[in-house]
Motif scaffolding. Structure first.
Motif, PDB file in Angstrom:
ATOM      1  N   THR A  86      -1.858 -32.021  21.331  1.00  0.00           N
ATOM      2  CA  THR A  86      -2.455 -31.264  22.425  1.00  0.00           C
ATOM      3  C   THR A  86      -1.344 -30.900  23.402  1.00  0.00           C
ATOM      4  O   THR A  86      -0.180 -31.204  23.152  1.00  0.00           O
ATOM      5  N   THR A  87      -1.682 -30.237  24.485  1.00  0.00           N
ATOM      6  CA  THR A  87      -0.698 -29.949  25.525  1.00  0.00           C
ATOM      7  C   THR A  87      -1.116 -30.675  26.798  1.00  0.00           C
ATOM      8  O   THR A  87      -2.292 -30.983  26.998  1.00  0.00           O
ATOM      9  N   GLY A  88      -0.134 -30.942  27.666  1.00  0.00           N
ATOM     10  CA  GLY A  88      -0.373 -31.806  28.799  1.00  0.00           C
ATOM     11  C   GLY A  88      -0.665 -31.088  30.101  1.00  0.00           C
ATOM     12  O   GLY A  88      -0.902 -29.881  30.140  1.00  0.00           O
ATOM     13  N   LEU A  89      -0.639 -31.867  31.168  1.00  0.00           N
ATOM     14  CA  LEU A  89      -0.936 -31.372  32.504  1.00  0.00           C
ATOM     15  C   LEU A  89      -0.009 -30.223  32.881  1.00  0.00           C
ATOM     16  O   LEU A  89      -0.457 -29.176  33.357  1.00  0.00           O
ATOM     17  N   VAL A  90       1.288 -30.416  32.711  1.00  0.00           N
ATOM     18  CA  VAL A  90       2.256 -29.318  32.785  1.00  0.00           C
ATOM     19  C   VAL A  90       2.838 -29.185  31.381  1.00  0.00           C
ATOM     20  O   VAL A  90       3.641 -30.010  30.960  1.00  0.00           O
ATOM     21  N   PRO A  91       2.404 -28.175  30.628  1.00  0.00           N
ATOM     22  CA  PRO A  91       2.798 -28.081  29.226  1.00  0.00           C
ATOM     23  C   PRO A  91       4.315 -27.989  29.042  1.00  0.00           C
ATOM     24  O   PRO A  91       5.003 -27.299  29.793  1.00  0.00           O
TER      25      PRO A  91
END
Length: 268
Positions: A86-91
């Motif tokens: 997945t991608t995070g809070l700030v990708p």
């Protein structure tokens, strides 16, 4: 630049649009690499697709791009899908797992905190305010979180994504009748495919605000972009013909949800 745009309506339905924004401060744009500049992970034209479908719905739209900070991620940085890509809070990467920042320009913890304050927090402050407002009016609120994604992204999921991807965190974020109503409409939509709580079970927004016991029902709709874009690649043009076929189903969903609330079917 305002982080959020709000249009207030009188309906018990609130539409959240966290990923349609394409605003990136110039100082950050210079730090993105060429892949980052394409902004391929945008929920392209979702605001246009839903426009006017439920005229009295409230809309809360993030104007900033998800590469600045993702408004649909836990501000503490916890993964929505532990153990899965997945991608995070700030990708740091795009949905294909490829870096989006030039070498040495990946944002650090202090910068993330600043982006939370400038972008993430104002969006969610506005969203909570509108949920509270319509709940005060009707005794109940329905948060419908509007999303879309490319239908084939091997880094995130195998195969081709269904057209309608309904997320309620396994039924925890809304009353059963909300989930059942949306799933029924999608399953009966001719020539479209659908799934309930498949790869996308609802993001942080749905999970955070969905409190059916407290009168707030949340549901996420992740549409495959093949259902309304001419192509799922640059320049990501909107298809009027595809949208014309899709919009009646989305309209039925929103109107049926509104009617559930207005008719007292949600316990208000």
């Amino acid at each position: 630049m305002s982080a959020v745009e709000v249009v207030e309506g009188s309906s018990p339905v609130v539409l959240a649009l966290p990923h349609t924004g394409i605003d990136i401060p110039r100082s950050l744009m210079r730090r993105l690499n060429l892949r980052g500049h394409t902004m391929a992970d945008t929920d392209w034209h979702i605001d246009r697709l839903y426009a006017g479908l439920l005229p009295e719905a409230t809309t809360v739209r993030a104007t900033f791009h998800r590469y600045v900070i993702d408004a649909n991620r836990d501000p503490e940085g916890a993964s929505l899908y532990p153990g899965q890509n997945t991608t995070g809070l700030v990708p740091v990467t795009d949905f294909d797992g490829e870096p989006i920042w030039t070498e040495g320009e990946v944002p650090g913890p202090a910068e993330t905190e600043e982006r939370l304050r400038l972008f993430h927090e104002p969006y969610h402050k506005a969203l909570k305010s509108q949920i509270d407002r319509v709940k005060e009016m009707h005794g109940v609120a329905i948060l419908y979180d509007c999303h879309s994604i490319r239908s084939n992204i091997p880094f995130l999921f195998e195969g081709t994504l269904p057209d309608f991807n309904i997320g309620t965190n396994e039924g925890k974020t809304c009353a059963p009748i909300v989930e059942e109503t949306v799933a029924e409409i999608c399953s009966k939509a001719h020539a479209y495919t659908s799934v309930l709580n498949g790869r996308f079970k609802g993001g942080w927004t749905t999970r955070h605000y969905g409190r059916p016991d407290e009168g707030v029902h949340a549901i996420q709709m992740e549409l495959a972009q093949s259902t309304y874009l001419e192509t799922e690649d640059t320049p990501f043009h909107y298809s009027n013909d595809k949208a014309h076929r899709l919009r009646p189903h989305l309209s039925e969903i929103l109107h049926r949800l509104e009617r559930l609330a207005l008719d007292g079917k949600l316990g208000n």
